[in-house]
Scaffold this motif. Structure first.
Motif: not given
Length: 477
Positions: A219-220, A222-224, A211-212, A226-227, A230, A238
């Motif tokens: 989880p946050f 990988g989100e930061l 998922k990431g 990935a942001e 990008t 994903t």
């Protein structure tokens, strides 16, 4: 050198990476005669194909990104990175893949180096086949330590060898910047190498099965990351797997399970690790070749009182610093047993037990932003049966973050055990947070009570003031 030559030592170490070097250093410091066997370069994966070259590639990337956030400085660093200079610095950092300095260090501490492939040929016995086919037998009075590390695990895709894919080794030692790079994977190697090569001029496409990114962290994190990737221009997809790879007229063509056809100059598979135990003679002592080696907290292999497995090969924590920690534990345990010291197992936080491997493993991911963690995530703590509470803080609320650079983005999470009022884990994401993780490691490893942490005053104005914000949030809610 003849086939019948035998050399006797107190300890024989197979593998001269940082882990093997540290085992040898500790046993020599205890007065034990020690031999070390190495088939490639003394210094191992970390020195030549992992930690050191990857961080040499990433440091200018991160420094430029941070400089661009500072008013009065950003105008001076708007151009592209000097890729040849970065690669040349990387080459210097790896000593141009020569191990003379590491060999001199071994000689300085009194460890005998045997070059060649070492295979266990019986209890306390290692047979070394040298570069010219010569053979010698090394016997160990007390212990053999397997410190052979791990290698990249490639997926089972037809014709993959003909594609000549990159693994972590090629990604950290490449001599030129590929125009287009496919990165398959979502873990640390994938995130770091995508960060490095995108900044050096590649057009990066990240194919992530899950998922990431950074799935083993909060989880946050990988989100930061990935942001930011990008925003830098990377294409992250994903929930995507590669079903086939070919190389056509020099161009890599990857086809995904979604039917996408992606072309690139190189493809990096960062899809996991496998132990380097397939050709070290495990079958001679009843163990499965190619397997991870299970150990106790003194790093001794179950069922073999003379055999130790230290570092990646035991799969407890595939991190250089954790392997070196294990090496210090193993060296102390070997020396204590050699001297007949009793009571080795009686002190869980003593010199002979790798207790931190269970409770306080730190890690830094050198992306932009950095991600750092120690101990358990919230999900891991709950799965382990702890009654915990997560406390989250936006790092931009800390005064030091604003001074660090405009538009600072980051987050911190503290996982508190509500029964014992101690930290089970802490995760930080943001520029510069890698230097904060050791304070968290001390808090977790030392099981410091939250009410005691309240009196550990962070300096103002630094990013470490996040500790105060976390503790305030825990007390006030």
């Amino acid at each position: 050198m003849t086939d019948t030559e035998t050399n006797a030592y107190d300890i024989v170490v197979i593998g001269a990476g940082p882990v093997g070097e540290n085992v040898a250093d500790r046993t020599r410091a205890a007065g034990l005669t020690t031999a070390i066997v190495e088939n490639e370069l003394v210094g191992g994966e970390c020195s030549y194909w992992a930690c050191m070259p990857s961080k040499a590639l990433l440091r200018p990337v991160i420094a430029r990104a941070e400089a661009r956030r500072v008013p009065g400085l950003r105008q001076s660093v708007q151009g592209p990175l000097d890729a040849p200079a970065v690669l040349a610095h990387r080459d210097e950092y790896t000593s141009h893949w020569k191990d003379d300095g590491q060999v001199r260090w071994l000689e300085g501490v009194g460890v005998d180096l045997h070059r060649g492939r070492g295979r266990i040929s019986g209890p306390r016995t290692v047979t070394v086949t040298g570069p010219e086919g010569e053979r010698r037998v090394l016997t160990a009075r007390y212990a053999v330590a397997v410190c052979t590390g791990s290698r990249a695990a490639l997926p089972d895709l037809p014709g993959l060898d003909a594609v000549r894919p990159w693994t972590s080794r090629e990604a950290t030692s490449a001599k030129a910047v590929p125009g287009r790079l496919i990165v398959v994977g979502g873990g640390v190697v994938a995130a770091e190498m995508a960060t490095a090569w995108q900044a050096l001029g590649s057009r990066v496409t990240l194919l992530v099965r899950g998922k990431g990114l950074l799935p083993r962290m909060e989880p946050f994190a990988g989100e930061l990351v990935a942001e930011a990737l990008t925003e830098a221009g990377a294409d992250i997809r994903t929930g995507t797997s590669v079903t086939s790879v070919t190389r056509e007229n020099g161009t890599v063509v990857a086809v995904t399970d979604r039917g996408d056809r992606i072309e690139a100059d190189e493809i990096l598979f960062a899809t996991g690790r496998a132990p380097r135990t397939d050709d070290i003679g495990l079958e001679s002592i009843g163990l499965e070749p190619g397997s991870w080696l299970e150990v106790d907290d003194s790093l001794r292999v179950h069922g073999h009182d003379w055999l130790y497995a230290v570092g990646d090969v035991n799969r407890r924590a595939l991190l250089t610093h954790q392997g070196k920690y294990q090496a210090r534990i193993a060296g102390a345990a070997i020396a204590a047993r050699a001297s007949g010291t009793a009571g080795l197992e009686s002190h869980p936080w003593g010199a002979h037990a790798a207790t931190a491997d269970h409770a306080a493993v730190p890690q830094v991911v050198f992306t932009d932003p950095e991600a750092a963690s120690v101990g358990l995530s919230l999900a891991e703590a709950e799965e382990a049966g702890h009654r915990v509470r997560a406390v989250d803080v936006d790092l931009s609320s800390v005064a030091g973050a604003g001074l660090y650079g405009d538009g600072y983005r980051g987050r911190a999470r503290m996982v508190v055990d509500l029964e014992d009022e101690i930290l089970r884990g802490l995760t930080l994401v943001g520029p510069g947070v890698g230097e904060l993780v050791h304070s968290a490691t001390i808090a977790v490893a030392g099981q410091v009570p939250v009410d005691r942490l309240w009196h550990a005053v962070p300096s103002y104005p630094t990013i470490s003031e996040v500790w105060l914000r976390l503790l305030e949030a825990y007390r006030d809610n």
